[in-house]
Motif scaffolding. Structure first.
Motif, PDB file in Angstrom:
ATOM      1  N   SER A  29       0.859  -1.269  -0.206  1.00 34.13           N
ATOM      2  CA  SER A  29      -0.022  -0.134  -0.015  1.00 34.13           C
ATOM      3  C   SER A  29       0.938   1.179  -0.005  1.00 34.13           C
ATOM      4  O   SER A  29       1.924   1.223   0.594  1.00 34.13           O
ATOM      5  CB  SER A  29      -0.908   0.026   1.100  1.00 34.13           C
ATOM      6  N   LEU A  30       0.165   2.383  -0.526  1.00 39.35           N
ATOM      7  CA  LEU A  30       1.118   3.666  -0.520  1.00 39.35           C
ATOM      8  C   LEU A  30       0.230   4.532  -0.299  1.00 39.35           C
ATOM      9  O   LEU A  30      -0.922   4.770  -0.881  1.00 39.35           O
ATOM     10  CB  LEU A  30       1.492   3.862  -1.964  1.00 39.35           C
ATOM     11  N   THR A  31       0.396   5.693   0.760  1.00 37.54           N
ATOM     12  CA  THR A  31      -0.261   6.771   0.994  1.00 37.54           C
ATOM     13  C   THR A  31       0.773   7.812   1.335  1.00 37.54           C
ATOM     14  O   THR A  31       1.558   7.537   2.135  1.00 37.54           O
ATOM     15  CB  THR A  31      -1.402   6.146   2.281  1.00 37.54           C
ATOM     16  N   GLY A  32       0.367   8.978   1.119  1.00 40.76           N
ATOM     17  CA  GLY A  32       1.289   9.908   1.453  1.00 40.76           C
ATOM     18  C   GLY A  32       1.005  11.526   0.760  1.00 40.76           C
ATOM     19  O   GLY A  32      -0.165  11.574   0.220  1.00 40.76           O
ATOM     20  N   VAL A  33       1.859  12.365   0.704  1.00 39.59           N
ATOM     21  CA  VAL A  33       1.637  13.607   0.156  1.00 39.59           C
ATOM     22  C   VAL A  33       2.472  13.876  -1.097  1.00 39.59           C
ATOM     23  O   VAL A  33       3.747  13.868  -1.058  1.00 39.59           O
ATOM     24  CB  VAL A  33       2.266  14.667   1.182  1.00 39.59           C
ATOM     25  N   ALA A  34       1.955  13.856  -2.103  1.00 40.42           N
ATOM     26  CA  ALA A  34       2.608  14.089  -3.543  1.00 40.42           C
ATOM     27  C   ALA A  34       3.123  15.371  -3.573  1.00 40.42           C
ATOM     28  O   ALA A  34       4.070  15.746  -4.311  1.00 40.42           O
ATOM     29  CB  ALA A  34       1.605  13.515  -4.646  1.00 40.42           C
ATOM     30  N   GLY A  35       2.320  16.484  -3.063  1.00 32.54           N
ATOM     31  CA  GLY A  35       2.579  17.915  -3.100  1.00 32.54           C
ATOM     32  C   GLY A  35       1.870  18.457  -4.332  1.00 32.54           C
ATOM     33  O   GLY A  35       1.150  17.950  -4.885  1.00 32.54           O
ATOM     34  N   PRO A  36       2.242  19.911  -4.390  1.00 30.07           N
ATOM     35  CA  PRO A  36       3.493  20.835  -3.763  1.00 30.07           C
ATOM     36  C   PRO A  36       2.664  21.063  -2.113  1.00 30.07           C
ATOM     37  O   PRO A  36       3.845  21.457  -1.776  1.00 30.07           O
ATOM     38  CB  PRO A  36       3.389  21.795  -4.491  1.00 30.07           C
ATOM     39  N   ASP A  37       1.584  21.063  -2.097  1.00 27.32           N
ATOM     40  CA  ASP A  37       1.000  21.300  -0.602  1.00 27.32           C
ATOM     41  C   ASP A  37       1.097  20.249   0.621  1.00 27.32           C
ATOM     42  O   ASP A  37       1.304  19.413   0.130  1.00 27.32           O
ATOM     43  CB  ASP A  37      -0.256  21.949  -0.791  1.00 27.32           C
TER      44      ASP A  37
END
Length: 419
Positions: A357-365
Protein backbone atom coordinates in the motif's frame (compact mmCIF):
# COMPACT_ATOMS: atom_id res chain seq x y z
CA UNK A 1 44.78 3.80 -29.68
CA UNK A 2 43.48 7.37 -29.43
CA UNK A 3 40.62 8.15 -31.80
CA UNK A 4 39.10 11.40 -32.98
CA UNK A 5 35.78 11.92 -34.76
CA UNK A 6 35.26 14.71 -37.29
CA UNK A 7 31.71 15.13 -38.56
CA UNK A 8 31.46 17.32 -41.64
CA UNK A 9 28.38 19.29 -42.56
CA UNK A 10 27.10 22.82 -42.09
CA UNK A 11 23.65 21.38 -41.39
CA UNK A 12 25.00 19.91 -38.14
CA UNK A 13 26.27 23.29 -36.96
CA UNK A 14 23.00 25.03 -37.79
CA UNK A 15 20.99 22.42 -35.90
CA UNK A 16 19.12 21.15 -38.95
CA UNK A 17 20.15 17.57 -38.16
CA UNK A 18 21.25 15.82 -34.97
CA UNK A 19 24.72 14.30 -34.97
CA UNK A 20 23.74 10.72 -34.19
CA UNK A 21 26.77 9.38 -36.08
CA UNK A 22 29.14 10.54 -33.35
CA UNK A 23 27.19 8.64 -30.70
CA UNK A 24 27.08 5.49 -32.81
CA UNK A 25 30.79 5.62 -33.65
CA UNK A 26 31.80 6.32 -30.05
CA UNK A 27 29.84 3.32 -28.80
CA UNK A 28 31.20 1.09 -31.57
CA UNK A 29 34.79 2.12 -30.94
CA UNK A 30 34.37 1.66 -27.19
CA UNK A 31 33.28 -1.93 -27.82
CA UNK A 32 36.57 -2.43 -29.66
CA UNK A 33 38.60 -0.93 -26.83
CA UNK A 34 39.44 2.22 -28.79
CA UNK A 35 39.30 5.44 -26.78
CA UNK A 36 37.62 8.46 -28.39
CA UNK A 37 39.37 11.54 -27.03
CA UNK A 38 37.94 14.27 -29.25
CA UNK A 39 34.81 14.99 -31.30
CA UNK A 40 34.60 17.91 -33.70
CA UNK A 41 31.89 19.18 -36.01
CA UNK A 42 32.97 21.39 -38.89
CA UNK A 43 31.09 23.01 -41.75
CA UNK A 44 31.50 22.44 -45.47
CA UNK A 45 34.56 24.65 -45.79
CA UNK A 46 37.91 23.43 -47.09
CA UNK A 47 40.07 25.79 -45.04
CA UNK A 48 38.40 24.99 -41.74
CA UNK A 49 38.33 21.26 -42.49
CA UNK A 50 42.05 21.32 -43.35
CA UNK A 51 42.82 22.97 -40.00
CA UNK A 52 40.74 20.39 -38.11
CA UNK A 53 42.43 17.46 -39.90
CA UNK A 54 45.85 18.99 -39.23
CA UNK A 55 45.12 19.29 -35.50
CA UNK A 56 43.68 15.77 -35.33
CA UNK A 57 46.71 14.28 -37.06
CA UNK A 58 48.98 15.67 -34.35
CA UNK A 59 47.08 14.33 -31.35
CA UNK A 60 45.25 11.17 -32.46
CA UNK A 61 46.16 7.77 -33.89
CA UNK A 62 42.81 7.21 -35.60
CA UNK A 63 40.97 10.04 -37.35
CA UNK A 64 37.47 9.26 -38.61
CA UNK A 65 35.73 11.72 -40.92
CA UNK A 66 32.04 11.22 -41.68
CA UNK A 67 29.92 13.16 -44.11
CA UNK A 68 30.70 15.15 -47.23
CA UNK A 69 31.07 12.25 -49.67
CA UNK A 70 28.17 13.15 -51.94
CA UNK A 71 28.18 14.48 -55.51
CA UNK A 72 27.61 18.20 -54.83
CA UNK A 73 30.20 20.95 -54.66
CA UNK A 74 29.96 21.24 -50.87
CA UNK A 75 30.77 17.54 -50.46
CA UNK A 76 34.51 17.99 -50.11
CA UNK A 77 35.75 15.60 -47.41
CA UNK A 78 37.70 13.20 -49.64
CA UNK A 79 39.09 16.06 -51.71
CA UNK A 80 40.26 17.92 -48.61
CA UNK A 81 41.84 14.85 -47.03
CA UNK A 82 43.64 14.10 -50.31
CA UNK A 83 44.95 17.65 -50.38
CA UNK A 84 46.12 17.44 -46.77
CA UNK A 85 47.96 14.16 -47.43
CA UNK A 86 49.28 15.41 -50.81
CA UNK A 87 47.71 12.42 -52.57
CA UNK A 88 45.52 11.97 -55.60
CA UNK A 89 41.95 10.74 -55.80
CA UNK A 90 41.59 7.51 -57.77
CA UNK A 91 38.59 5.50 -58.86
CA UNK A 92 37.61 2.28 -57.10
CA UNK A 93 36.56 -0.28 -59.69
CA UNK A 94 33.79 -1.86 -57.60
CA UNK A 95 32.27 1.50 -56.67
CA UNK A 96 32.49 2.64 -60.30
CA UNK A 97 30.62 -0.45 -61.50
CA UNK A 98 27.95 0.12 -58.86
CA UNK A 99 27.57 3.69 -60.13
CA UNK A 100 27.23 2.41 -63.70
CA UNK A 101 24.60 -0.14 -62.68
CA UNK A 102 22.64 2.44 -60.68
CA UNK A 103 22.21 4.83 -63.62
CA UNK A 104 21.72 2.03 -66.15
CA UNK A 105 18.67 0.86 -64.21
CA UNK A 106 17.38 4.43 -63.74
CA UNK A 107 17.44 6.20 -67.09
CA UNK A 108 15.20 8.91 -65.67
CA UNK A 109 18.12 10.21 -63.60
CA UNK A 110 20.72 12.34 -65.37
CA UNK A 111 24.31 11.31 -64.66
CA UNK A 112 26.60 14.29 -64.17
CA UNK A 113 30.40 14.55 -63.82
CA UNK A 114 29.96 15.24 -60.11
CA UNK A 115 28.53 11.76 -59.61
CA UNK A 116 31.93 10.30 -60.42
CA UNK A 117 33.29 11.72 -57.17
CA UNK A 118 31.26 9.19 -55.23
CA UNK A 119 33.37 6.34 -56.66
CA UNK A 120 36.72 7.93 -55.75
CA UNK A 121 39.03 7.15 -52.83
CA UNK A 122 42.21 8.77 -51.61
CA UNK A 123 45.22 7.10 -53.23
CA UNK A 124 46.49 4.24 -51.06
CA UNK A 125 43.16 3.67 -49.33
CA UNK A 126 41.48 0.35 -48.73
CA UNK A 127 37.98 0.98 -50.13
CA UNK A 128 35.03 0.59 -47.75
CA UNK A 129 32.10 -0.46 -49.92
CA UNK A 130 28.71 1.18 -49.43
CA UNK A 131 25.99 -1.48 -49.47
CA UNK A 132 23.12 0.99 -49.09
CA UNK A 133 24.42 3.98 -51.06
CA UNK A 134 26.79 5.09 -53.81
CA UNK A 135 29.60 6.94 -52.01
CA UNK A 136 32.54 4.63 -51.29
CA UNK A 137 34.47 5.10 -48.04
CA UNK A 138 38.11 4.42 -47.35
CA UNK A 139 40.82 3.75 -44.78
CA UNK A 140 44.55 4.45 -45.05
CA UNK A 141 47.51 4.97 -42.75
CA UNK A 142 50.03 7.76 -43.28
CA UNK A 143 52.87 8.55 -40.85
CA UNK A 144 51.39 6.24 -38.18
CA UNK A 145 47.99 7.98 -38.31
CA UNK A 146 45.02 6.03 -39.67
CA UNK A 147 42.41 8.05 -41.55
CA UNK A 148 38.89 6.76 -42.21
CA UNK A 149 36.34 8.38 -44.50
CA UNK A 150 32.66 7.46 -44.06
CA UNK A 151 29.39 8.70 -45.60
CA UNK A 152 27.09 10.96 -43.62
CA UNK A 153 23.64 9.34 -43.88
CA UNK A 154 23.29 6.93 -40.92
CA UNK A 155 21.60 4.38 -43.18
CA UNK A 156 24.85 4.21 -45.16
CA UNK A 157 27.36 4.80 -42.37
CA UNK A 158 26.18 2.10 -39.97
CA UNK A 159 26.32 -0.86 -42.40
CA UNK A 160 29.70 0.35 -43.67
CA UNK A 161 31.09 0.54 -40.15
CA UNK A 162 29.70 -2.83 -39.07
CA UNK A 163 30.52 -4.75 -42.24
CA UNK A 164 33.61 -3.04 -43.65
CA UNK A 165 35.40 -0.97 -41.01
CA UNK A 166 35.09 -3.03 -37.83
CA UNK A 167 36.79 -6.14 -39.28
CA UNK A 168 39.77 -3.97 -40.25
CA UNK A 169 40.01 -2.32 -36.83
CA UNK A 170 39.45 -5.39 -34.69
CA UNK A 171 42.84 -6.98 -35.40
CA UNK A 172 45.19 -6.70 -32.42
CA UNK A 173 42.63 -4.67 -30.49
CA UNK A 174 41.54 -5.44 -26.99
CA UNK A 175 37.81 -5.08 -26.39
CA UNK A 176 35.98 -2.99 -23.84
CA UNK A 177 33.82 -4.96 -21.40
CA UNK A 178 31.37 -3.26 -19.05
CA UNK A 179 29.20 -4.23 -16.13
CA UNK A 180 26.42 -2.04 -14.70
CA UNK A 181 25.64 -2.28 -10.97
CA UNK A 182 22.32 -0.85 -9.80
CA UNK A 183 21.85 0.59 -6.29
CA UNK A 184 18.78 1.78 -4.43
CA UNK A 185 18.80 3.62 -1.12
CA UNK A 186 21.87 5.81 -1.66
CA UNK A 187 22.38 9.06 -3.54
CA UNK A 188 24.99 9.70 -6.19
CA UNK A 189 26.97 12.13 -4.03
CA UNK A 190 27.20 9.71 -1.09
CA UNK A 191 28.10 6.82 -3.38
CA UNK A 192 30.83 8.91 -5.02
CA UNK A 193 32.07 9.93 -1.56
CA UNK A 194 32.45 6.41 -0.19
CA UNK A 195 34.07 5.31 -3.46
CA UNK A 196 36.29 8.40 -3.77
CA UNK A 197 39.52 6.54 -3.05
CA UNK A 198 38.78 3.87 -5.65
CA UNK A 199 37.67 6.48 -8.19
CA UNK A 200 40.74 8.67 -7.60
CA UNK A 201 43.08 5.72 -8.05
CA UNK A 202 41.28 4.08 -10.96
CA UNK A 203 43.20 3.06 -14.05
CA UNK A 204 41.79 -0.18 -15.40
CA UNK A 205 39.03 -1.14 -14.63
CA UNK A 206 37.32 2.24 -14.42
CA UNK A 207 34.30 3.30 -12.34
CA UNK A 208 31.65 5.74 -13.54
CA UNK A 209 28.62 6.63 -11.35
CA UNK A 210 25.37 7.75 -12.99
CA UNK A 211 22.36 9.21 -11.20
CA UNK A 212 18.89 8.08 -12.24
CA UNK A 213 15.59 9.26 -10.75
CA UNK A 214 15.56 7.65 -7.31
CA UNK A 215 18.55 5.35 -7.87
CA UNK A 216 22.22 5.24 -8.86
CA UNK A 217 24.16 3.01 -11.23
CA UNK A 218 27.85 2.25 -11.46
CA UNK A 219 29.42 1.29 -14.77
CA UNK A 220 32.58 -0.76 -14.38
CA UNK A 221 34.65 -1.00 -17.56
CA UNK A 222 37.83 -2.80 -18.48
CA UNK A 223 39.85 -3.64 -21.58
CA UNK A 224 40.68 -7.29 -22.11
CA UNK A 225 41.39 -9.82 -24.81
CA UNK A 226 38.70 -12.25 -23.63
CA UNK A 227 35.50 -12.15 -21.61
CA UNK A 228 37.09 -14.48 -19.05
CA UNK A 229 39.96 -12.05 -18.52
CA UNK A 230 37.51 -9.16 -18.22
CA UNK A 231 35.31 -11.03 -15.73
CA UNK A 232 38.30 -11.69 -13.50
CA UNK A 233 39.12 -7.99 -13.31
CA UNK A 234 35.51 -6.84 -12.98
CA UNK A 235 34.75 -9.42 -10.28
CA UNK A 236 37.70 -8.25 -8.20
CA UNK A 237 36.61 -4.61 -8.46
CA UNK A 238 32.96 -5.39 -7.75
CA UNK A 239 33.89 -7.34 -4.62
CA UNK A 240 35.93 -4.38 -3.35
CA UNK A 241 33.03 -2.01 -4.01
CA UNK A 242 30.41 -4.15 -2.30
CA UNK A 243 32.58 -4.54 0.81
CA UNK A 244 32.62 -0.76 1.39
CA UNK A 245 30.38 0.74 4.08
CA UNK A 246 28.18 3.76 3.52
CA UNK A 247 28.08 6.76 5.82
CA UNK A 248 25.26 5.19 7.86
CA UNK A 249 27.07 1.90 8.29
CA UNK A 250 25.35 -0.17 5.59
CA UNK A 251 27.48 -2.15 3.19
CA UNK A 252 27.02 -1.38 -0.49
CA UNK A 253 26.22 -5.05 -0.99
CA UNK A 254 22.99 -4.41 0.95
CA UNK A 255 21.98 -1.65 -1.48
CA UNK A 256 22.80 -3.50 -4.69
CA UNK A 257 19.60 -4.79 -6.25
CA UNK A 258 20.61 -5.90 -9.72
CA UNK A 259 22.70 -5.59 -12.85
CA UNK A 260 22.31 -4.33 -16.39
CA UNK A 261 21.63 -1.18 -18.35
CA UNK A 262 17.89 -1.76 -18.74
CA UNK A 263 17.11 -3.49 -15.47
CA UNK A 264 14.82 -1.95 -12.84
CA UNK A 265 13.46 -2.54 -9.36
CA UNK A 266 10.09 -3.38 -10.88
CA UNK A 267 11.65 -6.00 -13.15
CA UNK A 268 13.71 -7.51 -10.33
CA UNK A 269 10.65 -7.72 -8.07
CA UNK A 270 8.49 -9.18 -10.82
CA UNK A 271 11.13 -11.83 -11.43
CA UNK A 272 11.20 -12.78 -7.75
CA UNK A 273 7.41 -13.01 -7.60
CA UNK A 274 7.46 -15.45 -10.50
CA UNK A 275 10.44 -17.34 -9.08
CA UNK A 276 8.75 -17.94 -5.74
CA UNK A 277 5.24 -18.36 -7.17
CA UNK A 278 3.77 -15.48 -5.16
CA UNK A 279 0.81 -13.27 -6.02
CA UNK A 280 0.55 -9.59 -5.20
CA UNK A 281 -2.02 -6.84 -4.99
CA UNK A 282 -1.76 -3.15 -4.20
CA UNK A 283 -3.83 -0.39 -2.66
CA UNK A 284 -2.63 2.98 -3.89
CA UNK A 285 -3.48 6.49 -2.85
CA UNK A 286 -0.94 9.12 -3.95
CA UNK A 287 0.51 6.87 -6.69
CA UNK A 288 -2.96 6.33 -8.22
CA UNK A 289 -2.19 2.95 -9.76
CA UNK A 290 1.42 3.53 -10.84
CA UNK A 291 2.67 0.49 -8.92
CA UNK A 292 0.04 -1.73 -10.50
CA UNK A 293 0.62 -0.41 -14.01
CA UNK A 294 4.35 -1.05 -13.60
CA UNK A 295 3.66 -4.70 -12.77
CA UNK A 296 1.27 -4.97 -15.71
CA UNK A 297 3.99 -3.78 -18.10
CA UNK A 298 5.67 -7.20 -17.95
CA UNK A 299 4.62 -10.11 -20.11
CA UNK A 300 3.05 -12.81 -17.96
CA UNK A 301 2.00 -10.34 -15.24
CA UNK A 302 -1.38 -12.07 -14.85
CA UNK A 303 0.44 -14.99 -13.19
CA UNK A 304 1.32 -12.79 -10.21
CA UNK A 305 -1.16 -9.91 -10.37
CA UNK A 306 -4.93 -10.18 -10.78
CA UNK A 307 -5.93 -6.68 -9.72
CA UNK A 308 -5.86 -4.11 -6.96
CA UNK A 309 -7.24 -0.85 -5.65
CA UNK A 310 -6.85 2.86 -6.29
CA UNK A 311 -8.28 4.59 -3.22
CA UNK A 312 -7.53 8.27 -3.52
CA UNK A 313 -10.06 9.71 -1.11
CA UNK A 314 -10.57 8.82 2.54
CA UNK A 315 -14.09 7.63 1.75
CA UNK A 316 -12.85 5.18 -0.91
CA UNK A 317 -10.18 3.86 1.44
CA UNK A 318 -12.92 3.07 3.91
CA UNK A 319 -15.44 1.68 1.44
CA UNK A 320 -13.16 -0.36 -0.84
CA UNK A 321 -10.75 -1.71 1.77
CA UNK A 322 -13.14 -2.15 4.72
CA UNK A 323 -11.38 0.30 7.04
CA UNK A 324 -13.65 2.07 9.54
CA UNK A 325 -13.96 5.70 8.49
CA UNK A 326 -13.64 6.82 12.11
CA UNK A 327 -10.25 5.10 12.39
CA UNK A 328 -9.00 6.81 9.26
CA UNK A 329 -10.22 10.17 10.54
CA UNK A 330 -8.55 9.54 13.90
CA UNK A 331 -5.14 8.53 12.56
CA UNK A 332 -5.13 10.48 9.31
CA UNK A 333 -4.64 9.13 5.81
CA UNK A 334 -0.91 9.95 5.92
CA UNK A 335 0.11 7.57 8.66
CA UNK A 336 1.57 4.19 9.54
CA UNK A 337 -1.89 3.08 10.66
CA UNK A 338 -3.53 3.82 7.32
CA UNK A 339 -0.69 2.27 5.29
CA UNK A 340 -0.93 -0.95 7.32
CA UNK A 341 -4.74 -0.98 7.26
CA UNK A 342 -4.73 -0.51 3.49
CA UNK A 343 -2.27 -3.38 2.96
CA UNK A 344 -4.19 -5.67 5.32
CA UNK A 345 -7.54 -4.85 3.73
CA UNK A 346 -6.22 -5.37 0.19
CA UNK A 347 -4.72 -8.74 1.09
CA UNK A 348 -7.89 -9.96 2.78
CA UNK A 349 -10.15 -8.91 -0.08
CA UNK A 350 -8.03 -10.47 -2.84
CA UNK A 351 -6.53 -13.45 -1.06
CA UNK A 352 -3.07 -12.75 -2.48
CA UNK A 353 0.23 -13.69 -0.86
CA UNK A 354 1.44 -10.09 -0.66
CA UNK A 355 -0.27 -6.73 -0.48
CA UNK A 356 1.51 -3.40 -0.77
CA UNK A 357 0.00 0.00 0.00
CA UNK A 358 1.07 3.58 -0.64
CA UNK A 359 -0.32 6.70 0.98
CA UNK A 360 1.25 10.11 1.40
CA UNK A 361 1.69 13.64 0.11
CA UNK A 362 2.61 14.08 -3.55
CA UNK A 363 2.69 17.88 -3.14
CA UNK A 364 3.24 20.65 -3.68
CA UNK A 365 1.07 21.49 -0.64
CA UNK A 366 1.34 19.81 2.73
CA UNK A 367 -1.38 17.47 4.05
CA UNK A 368 -2.37 16.75 7.63
CA UNK A 369 0.74 18.59 8.81
CA UNK A 370 3.05 16.44 6.70
CA UNK A 371 5.26 18.16 4.11
CA UNK A 372 5.24 17.17 0.45
CA UNK A 373 7.23 14.01 -0.18
CA UNK A 374 6.13 12.26 3.02
CA UNK A 375 5.09 8.72 2.12
CA UNK A 376 3.99 5.69 4.15
CA UNK A 377 4.25 2.27 2.52
CA UNK A 378 2.60 -0.76 4.07
CA UNK A 379 3.18 -4.44 3.36
CA UNK A 380 1.19 -7.49 4.37
CA UNK A 381 3.03 -10.77 3.87
CA UNK A 382 3.23 -14.09 5.67
CA UNK A 383 0.78 -13.20 8.42
CA UNK A 384 2.58 -9.97 9.29
CA UNK A 385 1.75 -6.36 8.53
CA UNK A 386 4.28 -3.54 8.74
CA UNK A 387 5.04 -0.19 7.20
CA UNK A 388 7.87 2.22 6.53
CA UNK A 389 7.99 6.01 6.35
CA UNK A 390 9.89 7.61 3.47
CA UNK A 391 10.83 11.27 3.20
CA UNK A 392 11.35 11.94 -0.48
CA UNK A 393 11.56 15.70 -0.13
CA UNK A 394 10.27 18.51 -2.29
CA UNK A 395 10.23 17.19 -5.84
CA UNK A 396 7.73 17.33 -8.65
CA UNK A 397 4.55 15.36 -8.12
CA UNK A 398 5.55 12.89 -10.81
CA UNK A 399 8.94 12.30 -9.19
CA UNK A 400 7.40 11.80 -5.74
CA UNK A 401 4.97 9.27 -7.16
CA UNK A 402 7.64 7.44 -9.16
CA UNK A 403 10.16 7.28 -6.31
CA UNK A 404 7.40 6.07 -3.99
CA UNK A 405 6.80 3.09 -6.26
CA UNK A 406 10.55 2.36 -6.28
CA UNK A 407 10.48 2.16 -2.47
CA UNK A 408 7.43 -0.09 -2.66
CA UNK A 409 9.08 -2.46 -5.11
CA UNK A 410 12.22 -2.52 -3.00
CA UNK A 411 10.19 -3.35 0.11
CA UNK A 412 8.56 -6.28 -1.68
CA UNK A 413 11.91 -7.38 -3.14
CA UNK A 414 13.59 -7.51 0.27
CA UNK A 415 10.65 -9.33 1.79
CA UNK A 416 10.81 -12.00 -0.90
CA UNK A 417 14.55 -12.44 -0.47
CA UNK A 418 14.24 -12.83 3.31
CA UNK A 419 11.41 -15.37 3.25
Amino acid sequence: MKAELITVGTEILTGQIINTNAQFLSEKLAELGIDVYFQTAVGDNEGRLLSVIDLASKRSDLVILCGGLGPTEDDLTKQTLAKFLNRSLIFDDLASRKLDDFFALRPQYARTPNNERQAQVVEGSIPLQNRTGLAVGGILTVNKVTYVVLPGPPSELKPMVNEELVPLLVNNQTKLYSRVLRFFGIGESQLATVLSELIDQQTDPTIAPYAKIGEVTLRLSTKANTKEEADTKLNALENRILSIQTLNGQFLSELLYGYGETNSLARETFGLLKKYGKTITAAESLTAGLFQSSIADFSGSSAVFNGGFVTYSIEEKSKMLGIPLSDLQKHGVVSDFTAQAMAKGAKEKTGTDIAISLTGVAGPDSLEGHPAGTVFIGIAFGGEVSSIKVNIGRRSRSDVRYISTLHAFNLVRKALIKQ
